[in-house]
Design a protein around this motif. Sequence first.
Motif, short mmCIF file in Angstrom:
data_model
loop_
_atom_site.label_atom_id
_atom_site.label_comp_id
_atom_site.label_asym_id
_atom_site.label_seq_id
_atom_site.Cartn_x
_atom_site.Cartn_y
_atom_site.Cartn_z
N LYS A 400 -8.70 4.75 -5.03
CA LYS A 400 -7.98 4.28 -3.84
C LYS A 400 -7.50 2.84 -4.03
O LYS A 400 -6.36 2.51 -3.70
CB LYS A 400 -8.90 4.35 -2.62
CG LYS A 400 -8.83 5.67 -1.89
CD LYS A 400 -9.60 5.57 -0.58
CE LYS A 400 -10.08 6.94 -0.15
NZ LYS A 400 -11.32 6.92 0.58
N LYS A 401 -8.36 2.02 -4.56
CA LYS A 401 -8.05 0.60 -4.76
C LYS A 401 -6.85 0.45 -5.70
O LYS A 401 -5.92 -0.30 -5.45
CB LYS A 401 -9.26 -0.13 -5.33
CG LYS A 401 -9.70 -1.28 -4.45
CD LYS A 401 -11.05 -1.84 -4.82
CE LYS A 401 -11.08 -2.64 -6.09
NZ LYS A 401 -12.46 -2.97 -6.49
N ARG A 408 1.55 -1.97 -3.93
CA ARG A 408 2.01 -3.37 -3.81
C ARG A 408 2.94 -3.74 -4.96
O ARG A 408 4.00 -4.34 -4.76
CB ARG A 408 0.80 -4.31 -3.78
CG ARG A 408 0.18 -4.45 -2.38
CD ARG A 408 -0.69 -5.68 -2.28
NE ARG A 408 -1.81 -5.66 -3.20
CZ ARG A 408 -2.97 -5.05 -2.95
NH1 ARG A 408 -3.15 -4.40 -1.82
NH2 ARG A 408 -3.94 -5.06 -3.84
N ALA A 409 2.56 -3.34 -6.17
CA ALA A 409 3.37 -3.64 -7.35
C ALA A 409 4.75 -3.01 -7.21
O ALA A 409 5.77 -3.62 -7.58
CB ALA A 409 2.66 -3.12 -8.59
N LEU A 421 -0.89 0.69 -13.93
CA LEU A 421 -1.87 1.18 -12.95
C LEU A 421 -1.87 2.71 -12.89
O LEU A 421 -2.90 3.34 -12.72
CB LEU A 421 -1.57 0.58 -11.57
CG LEU A 421 -1.95 -0.90 -11.46
CD1 LEU A 421 -1.26 -1.55 -10.27
CD2 LEU A 421 -3.46 -1.06 -11.34
N ARG A 422 -0.67 3.30 -13.04
CA ARG A 422 -0.59 4.75 -13.05
C ARG A 422 -1.44 5.33 -14.20
O ARG A 422 -2.13 6.33 -14.02
CB ARG A 422 0.87 5.19 -13.20
CG ARG A 422 1.05 6.71 -13.19
CD ARG A 422 2.24 7.13 -14.02
NE ARG A 422 3.49 6.65 -13.44
CZ ARG A 422 4.23 7.38 -12.62
NH1 ARG A 422 3.85 8.59 -12.28
NH2 ARG A 422 5.34 6.92 -12.15
N ASP A 423 -1.38 4.67 -15.35
CA ASP A 423 -2.18 5.14 -16.50
C ASP A 423 -3.68 5.02 -16.22
O ASP A 423 -4.45 5.89 -16.58
CB ASP A 423 -1.82 4.34 -17.76
CG ASP A 423 -0.43 4.69 -18.25
OD1 ASP A 423 0.09 5.74 -17.82
OD2 ASP A 423 0.14 3.91 -19.05
N LYS A 424 -4.03 3.91 -15.59
CA LYS A 424 -5.44 3.70 -15.25
C LYS A 424 -5.93 4.80 -14.31
O LYS A 424 -7.03 5.35 -14.46
CB LYS A 424 -5.64 2.35 -14.54
CG LYS A 424 -5.88 1.20 -15.48
CD LYS A 424 -6.36 -0.01 -14.68
CE LYS A 424 -6.42 -1.24 -15.56
NZ LYS A 424 -6.58 -2.46 -14.75
N ILE A 425 -5.09 5.12 -13.33
CA ILE A 425 -5.46 6.15 -12.34
C ILE A 425 -5.59 7.50 -13.04
O ILE A 425 -6.49 8.28 -12.76
CB ILE A 425 -4.40 6.21 -11.21
CG1 ILE A 425 -4.44 4.90 -10.40
CG2 ILE A 425 -4.62 7.41 -10.31
CD1 ILE A 425 -3.26 4.69 -9.48
#
Length: 444
Positions: A400-401, A408-409, A421-425
Amino acid sequence: MVLELYNTLTRKKEVFKPIHKDYVGIYSCGPTVYNYAHIGNLRTYIFNDLLKRSLIFLGYKVKHVMNITDVDDKTIKASQKNHEKLNDFTRKYEKIFFNDLNELNIIKPDYVLRATENVQDMIKMIQKLLDKGYAYKASDGIYFSISKDKNYGKLANLKKIKDNKERIKNDEYDKENPQDFALWKFYAKEDGDVFWEAPFGKGRPGWHIECSVMSTKVLGDSFDIHTGATDLIFPHHTNEIAQSQAATGKNFVNYWIHTGFLNMKEGKMSKSVGNILYLENLIEKGYNAMEYKYMTLNTHYRMPLNFSIENLDASKNAYQRLKNIISEIKNDKKVNDKYLKEFTEAIEDDFDMPRALSILWNLIRDENANGKIETIKKMDEVFGLKFLEKEEIKIPSEVKKLVDERERARKEKNWKKSDELRDKIKKLGFIVEDNENRSKLVKI
Ligand SMILES: [Zn+2]
């Protein structure tokens, strides 16, 4: 069609005949709330629920009673070790227990009685047993004299009881050595602030008397069905029968139903062997409660269930496949009488859940069958496996975080960061699908 169930007392399948016209009374031994219930314990509660659901499915009304053992040797010891008051300590585990039942889609019993709230009735029953000469006072408590009970040990099929005068204060003891057991334990320093005043001396109840009192309090002196795990046959249920029948002079329970153990590779799952798994552990490993429940239904409730991760994986796959297939079926609003009849017969044959599940599979695979969805709905009233519910996806807070951060990005048009961030998720098992206005999260 008649319901037949296996009665431990007679060691055979019997036709079920309820005492009352308007309801069936069931009592289930509940948890001792000093720790989490492990998945072997939970197997028994899953079955208690299947039994109740089956009876309701067959048209009976059910009064289901369960106790909470919140005072005994184990709870007192564990609460002291944690420096907590007995009630504060036990309520925590009681809450966790009901959370587990909820996860497993188990209907809460109609009556849940705590031992600590029924001590006055226990004192009354013990006094009755003293007055009738079935109990006697020793230096450390009030004991039940098993030699006074001619039928003692029938449920456990005990050989002739030796005429010994030994007695045991401990609530759990060995089947090879039946002894006079404690109804009431006189106060000892180790009990701390846990005691009740009684005409025969201050102290606390033994474990066995708790269930005799709480069951008959709601269901009357005689009732239909008593359930529990196989290891409760002796001494617990054996002693329940002795006390209750001596106190009331009536037959206590008509049908005794016992569930098999859960075995690990090393043998029975038990605290003493140290091979314990809790529901939470399975969820952490990526299984859900329904997948575990599906697994338990594949073995007949009386048989030992062999647990392994491979076995659980197979159940997970089968359960998810079943749900996927069901989600594709159109509802024609009809019921398939042929399959529903077969299913009912399996239930009526000592709650044969493995057979009932295979009938469900047959229905699904039968290309010519109609009325699939409405029939599955009826079957799931018994299974309680949420076959028709859409899976709600639980999103971990970490994901979620990251999603918020990514939003925001995106607003800041920082595409590089957004892609990172998409890759991290994705690494955490979720895919973000971007639509025009908002992003959608999909579990991989
Ligand atoms: Zn009990």
